[in-house]
Design an enzyme around this catalytic site. Structure first.
Site, mmCIF file in Angstrom:
data_model
loop_
_atom_site.group_PDB
_atom_site.id
_atom_site.type_symbol
_atom_site.label_atom_id
_atom_site.label_comp_id
_atom_site.label_asym_id
_atom_site.label_seq_id
_atom_site.Cartn_x
_atom_site.Cartn_y
_atom_site.Cartn_z
ATOM 1 N N SER A 16 8.067 -3.158 -23.117
ATOM 2 C CA SER A 16 8.219 -2.392 -21.873
ATOM 3 C C SER A 16 7.778 -3.195 -20.666
ATOM 4 C CB SER A 16 7.409 -1.099 -21.960
ATOM 5 O OG SER A 16 7.825 -0.324 -23.052
ATOM 6 N N ARG A 46 6.342 -6.164 -33.807
ATOM 7 C CA ARG A 46 7.372 -7.148 -33.458
ATOM 8 C C ARG A 46 7.084 -8.530 -34.013
ATOM 9 N NH1 ARG A 46 6.818 -4.768 -27.541
ATOM 10 N NH2 ARG A 46 4.751 -4.671 -28.452
#
Ligand code: ADP
Length: 168
Positions: A128, A90
């Site tokens: 998450s 990311r």
């Protein structure tokens, strides 16, 4: 094209994971998703729940399989005959972590390569841990996770108290 494994905790899987999975299924002949059991980490979802969610996300992708594993990822790769580990990135923090992990895996088995796939910009902030925290506090994460995961989060925390706001 070779066989690749896509390992992770997937607690729970997000649209970011799904994006990597869809792209991998187009790039490689076979993709083996492997859900790390990792008893030393505490998880919101059991291994079986995470398996069921990932399995449902991979429905319709004929070259994707899903497994659970509680050992070294390089051992799983060797067992299923995969020469590549695929991981998503990311940003710079992920890159630093993933580079370290890939060096560890390479020292354990130099015949297995790691490929890092940059995320799509739409998913760069999805992790998450943050999604679980927002859902726990009553926030709406339905645009960040696939419907099956949103449903599972409602099962754990109840319905969101806040809808997503549209910004100008
Ligand atoms: P782990 O605990 O092994 O990092 P995760 O389930 O958090 O497992 O992540 C599995 C893989 O998916 C990792 O390579 C991670 O960087 C990647 N990943 C997680 N979220 C995203 C995202 N939003 N976009 C792209 N890749 C992601």
């Amino acid at each position: 094209m070779p066989k690749v494994i896509f390992p992770g905790t997937f607690d729970p899987p997000t649209n970011g994971h799904l994006n990597i999975l869809l792209r991998a299924s187009r790039m490689f002949d076979e993709v083996a998703v492997v859900i790390a059991t990792n008893a030393s980490k505490s998880h919101l979802f059991s291994t079986e729940e995470r398996f069921a969610m990932v399995k449902s996300l991979s429905q319709g992708l004929s070259n994707v399989t899903v497994s659970m594993w509680d050992g070294l990822i390089v051992d799983f790769a060797r067992r299923v005959g995969a020469g590549i580990i695929l991981r998503g990135v990311r940003g710079p923090a992920d890159f630093e972590y993933e580079l370290d992990l890939s060096l560890w895996n390479r020292s354990l088995n130099p015949r297995i390569e790691t490929i890092l796939l940059p995320t799509d910009h739409r998913y760069a902030i999805l992790r998450s841990s943050a999604i679980k925290e927002v859902a726990r506090l009553g926030g709406d994460v339905s645009e960040m996770v696939p419907p099956v995961v949103a449903e599972a989060l409602r099962g754990k925390f109840g319905s969101p108290k806040t809808g997503s706001q549209s910004l100008p």
